[in-house]
Design a protein around this motif. Structure first.
Motif, PDB file in Angstrom:
ATOM      1  N   ASP A 149       0.864  -1.188   0.000  1.00  0.00           N
ATOM      2  CA  ASP A 149       0.000   0.000   0.000  1.00  0.00           C
ATOM      3  C   ASP A 149       0.901   1.239   0.000  1.00  0.00           C
ATOM      4  O   ASP A 149       1.034   1.941   1.006  1.00  0.00           O
ATOM      5  CB  ASP A 149      -0.913  -0.006   1.224  1.00  0.00           C
ATOM      6  CG  ASP A 149      -1.946   1.105   1.204  1.00  0.00           C
ATOM      7  OD1 ASP A 149      -2.109   1.766   0.155  1.00  0.00           O
ATOM      8  OD2 ASP A 149      -2.601   1.327   2.249  1.00  0.00           O
ATOM      9  N   PRO A 150       1.540   1.545  -1.140  1.00  0.00           N
ATOM     10  CA  PRO A 150       2.554   2.608  -1.170  1.00  0.00           C
ATOM     11  C   PRO A 150       1.977   3.982  -0.854  1.00  0.00           C
ATOM     12  O   PRO A 150       0.865   4.325  -1.277  1.00  0.00           O
ATOM     13  CB  PRO A 150       3.085   2.554  -2.615  1.00  0.00           C
ATOM     14  CG  PRO A 150       2.685   1.203  -3.127  1.00  0.00           C
ATOM     15  CD  PRO A 150       1.404   0.880  -2.439  1.00  0.00           C
ATOM     16  N   MET A 151       2.759   4.771  -0.128  1.00  0.00           N
ATOM     17  CA  MET A 151       2.362   6.127   0.243  1.00  0.00           C
ATOM     18  C   MET A 151       3.615   6.942   0.512  1.00  0.00           C
ATOM     19  O   MET A 151       4.717   6.398   0.535  1.00  0.00           O
ATOM     20  CB  MET A 151       1.449   6.114   1.478  1.00  0.00           C
ATOM     21  CG  MET A 151       1.845   5.185   2.612  1.00  0.00           C
ATOM     22  SD  MET A 151       3.145   5.714   3.764  1.00  0.00           S
ATOM     23  CE  MET A 151       2.425   7.076   4.626  1.00  0.00           C
ATOM     24  N   PRO A 180      -0.940   7.192   6.084  1.00  0.00           N
ATOM     25  CA  PRO A 180      -1.176   6.250   4.993  1.00  0.00           C
ATOM     26  C   PRO A 180      -2.180   6.751   3.957  1.00  0.00           C
ATOM     27  O   PRO A 180      -2.307   6.161   2.883  1.00  0.00           O
ATOM     28  CB  PRO A 180      -1.714   5.004   5.726  1.00  0.00           C
ATOM     29  CG  PRO A 180      -1.167   5.104   7.105  1.00  0.00           C
ATOM     30  CD  PRO A 180      -1.160   6.581   7.408  1.00  0.00           C
ATOM     31  N   ARG A 183      -1.668   8.432  -0.532  1.00  0.00           N
ATOM     32  CA  ARG A 183      -1.425   7.380  -1.516  1.00  0.00           C
ATOM     33  C   ARG A 183      -1.942   7.808  -2.883  1.00  0.00           C
ATOM     34  O   ARG A 183      -2.534   8.895  -3.039  1.00  0.00           O
ATOM     35  CB  ARG A 183      -2.113   6.083  -1.078  1.00  0.00           C
ATOM     36  CG  ARG A 183      -3.606   6.253  -0.851  1.00  0.00           C
ATOM     37  CD  ARG A 183      -4.312   4.914  -0.652  1.00  0.00           C
ATOM     38  NE  ARG A 183      -3.924   4.221   0.560  1.00  0.00           N
ATOM     39  CZ  ARG A 183      -4.535   4.343   1.740  1.00  0.00           C
ATOM     40  NH1 ARG A 183      -5.562   5.199   1.862  1.00  0.00           N
ATOM     41  NH2 ARG A 183      -4.150   3.646   2.775  1.00  0.00           N
ATOM     42  N   ARG A 207       4.220   0.356   2.946  1.00  0.00           N
ATOM     43  CA  ARG A 207       3.020   0.403   3.757  1.00  0.00           C
ATOM     44  C   ARG A 207       3.421   0.919   5.136  1.00  0.00           C
ATOM     45  O   ARG A 207       4.608   0.961   5.482  1.00  0.00           O
ATOM     46  CB  ARG A 207       2.316  -0.953   3.873  1.00  0.00           C
ATOM     47  CG  ARG A 207       3.077  -2.016   4.646  1.00  0.00           C
ATOM     48  CD  ARG A 207       2.183  -3.221   4.980  1.00  0.00           C
ATOM     49  NE  ARG A 207       1.107  -2.859   5.901  1.00  0.00           N
ATOM     50  CZ  ARG A 207      -0.190  -2.791   5.557  1.00  0.00           C
ATOM     51  NH1 ARG A 207      -0.577  -3.078   4.327  1.00  0.00           N
ATOM     52  NH2 ARG A 207      -1.093  -2.435   6.448  1.00  0.00           N
ATOM     53  N   THR A 224       7.670   8.159  -8.322  1.00  0.00           N
ATOM     54  CA  THR A 224       6.385   8.794  -8.010  1.00  0.00           C
ATOM     55  C   THR A 224       5.988   9.769  -9.101  1.00  0.00           C
ATOM     56  O   THR A 224       6.813  10.552  -9.582  1.00  0.00           O
ATOM     57  CB  THR A 224       6.472   9.508  -6.649  1.00  0.00           C
ATOM     58  OG1 THR A 224       6.638   8.525  -5.621  1.00  0.00           O
ATOM     59  CG2 THR A 224       5.227  10.320  -6.356  1.00  0.00           C
TER      60      THR A 224
END
Length: 337
Positions: A149-151, A180, A183, A207, A224
Motif C-alpha cells: 500500500d505505497p504512500m 497512509p 497514496r 506500507r 512517483t
C-alpha cells in the motif's frame, strides 16, 4: 497537451529541509512530474547489519526530492498536488527501531531512566506483481505477507517568513505527516507561503500502520508521479486531502490532543463553508459521521487526520472540482505512458 517533466536527483541534490533551499525545478501549473525519491535512510541501510546509527549521519535523514518552484504560486494561493502513482523502485524495503525514537521508548521530549530500546533492522521483500511486502521476525521464525500500500510520509511546501524546517517535522506547511492516506488517487492541498510554493516530497513507504508506532514504516525508494496545480486566491490553513470517497483535514502538534483538535476544527469549518451550514450544525455532522485516523505519534510533532465520507456531504465540490480534473489527467497519463 499536458507537459511532463522527469527528474531523478543525485544524492547531493537531495534536500533535508522545507525552506532555505533554491528550487531544483521550475514547472508550470498542471505539469505532470515524474520523480525519484530515496528512502528515509538515504539508501544506506541495505541489510540487517547496517544499523542506521552507524551508516547514516544526523541530520542527513529523511531526504526529499525538491524543492519545485510552481510558476505563479503566491502567498494566499493553494497548491494542489494530485498523486498519480507511487511505485517501489527496488525489490526490497527496510524498517528499524531506534534507541530514542518511536512511540514506545524514551525520547528527547519524554525523558526516561529505563534502558533505550535495541537498534534493529528488518528487511522486507517487495513483490509488486503480487502486491505484497513480506515481514520476517528477527528473533523468531514467523513470516507473513502484508498488502502493498505505497504512500509518502513526507510532502509539503516551504514555510512562511523565511523559516526553514527539518523534513522530519510536520506542521502547517506539511512535512513528515506520515499518513497512509497520502497514496495514489489522492489530491493534497497546501497553503502557499512563499513565491513558487517550493514543493518537495519523499519518505516513501511500501506500507505503514496508523501512528507509525515504532518510528519507521516499510521504508522504500519510490518512482512517483504527481500533478502540480494551483488554486488561485484560495488559502488553505492546514494541509487537506481529498479522495474520491472522502475529505480530510490534518493537524500537527504536541500534545496529540492538540493535533486532534486542529484537524477536527479544520474539517468542521471546511464542511460548514462547503455546505453553507451553521458551524454548530457542521460540528454535529462531523461528530457523528467523522473518523480520526492517526498519522504519526513519533515525530517532533504528532499528526492527526479528521476524515468524513463524501456521501454524507450532499454532493459538495471542494476547490472548484480540481481533484476530479486532475484525477482524469492522471488516468490519461498512466494510460499513455
Amino acid at each position: 497537451m499536458t507537459e511532463v517533466v522527469t527528474y531523478r536527483p543525485e544524492p547531493a541534490e537531495m534536500s533535508y529541509t522545507f525552506g532555505g533551499r533554491e528550487p531544483v525545478l521550475r514547472v508550470r501549473p498542471g505539469t505532470v512530474v515524474q520523480l525519484y525519491t530515496e528512502d528515509c535512510y538515504g539508501g544506506r541501510v541495505r541489510g540487517i547489519d547496517d544499523l542506521p546509527s552507524r551508516v547514516c549521519e544526523f541530520p542527513y535523514l529523511n531526504p526529499v526530492t525538491g524543492p519545485i518552484h510552481v510558476e505563479g504560486a503566491e502567498p494566499g494561493d493553494t497548491l494542489a498536488v494530485h498523486v498519480v502513482a507511487v511505485e517501489p523502485a527496488r525489490d526490497w524495503a527496510v524498517s528499524s527501531t531506534f534507541p530514542h525514537f518511536g512511540a514506545l521508548t524514551g525520547t528527547h521530549a519524554t525523558a526516561m531512566l529505563h534502558p533505550p530500546l535495541d537498534e534493529l533492522v528488518w528487511m522486507y521483500d517487495v513483490d509488486v506483481a503480487a502486491g505484497t511486502v513480506t515481514y520476517r521476525a528477527r528473533r523468531g521464525d514467523y513470516t507473513v505477507a502484508l498488502p502493498l500500500d505505497p504512500m509518502h510520509g513526507t510532502m509539503g511546501v516551504a514555510p512562511a517568513a523565511f523559516e526553514s524546517r527539518m523534513t522530519i517535522v510536520p506542521d502547517a506547511h506539511g512535512g513528515n505527516m506520515d499518513s497512509p492516506e497520502l497514496r495514489a488517487g489522492v489530491t493534497a492541498y497546501f497553503g502557499v507561503n512563499v513565491p513558487g510554493a517550493l514543493f518537495a516530497v519523499g519518505d516513501g513507504h511500501c506500507r505503514q500502520g496508523h501512528g507509525e508506532v515504532c518510528g519507521t514504516g516499510v521504508e522504500a525508494a519510490m518512482n512517483t508521479t504527481l500533478i502540480l496545480d494551483l488554486v488561485k486566491g484560495v488559502s488553505t490553513p492546514w494541509p487537506r486531502l481529498e479522495s474520491d470517497d472522502a475529505l480530510m483535514s490534518t493537524g500537527s502538534a504536541r500534545p496529540l490532543e492538540d493535533a486532534y483538535r486542529i484537524s477536527q476544527h479544520d474539517l468542521v469549518t471546511w464542511t460548514a463553508e462547503l455546505m453553507g451550514l451553521d458551524q454548530l450544525d457542521a460540528y454535529q455532522l462531523v461528530s457523528q459521521a467523522g473518523e480520526a485516523p492517526v498519522g504519526n505519534v513519533c515525530d517532533p510533532n504528532y499528526t492527526m487526520l479528521a476524515r468524513v465520507a463524501r456521501r454524507y456531504l450532499g454532493g459538495v465540490t471542494a476547490y472548484d472540482g480540481v481533484h476530479a480534473r486532475l484525477r482524469e489527467t492522471g488516468r490519461a497519463h498512466l494510460a499513455h505512458r
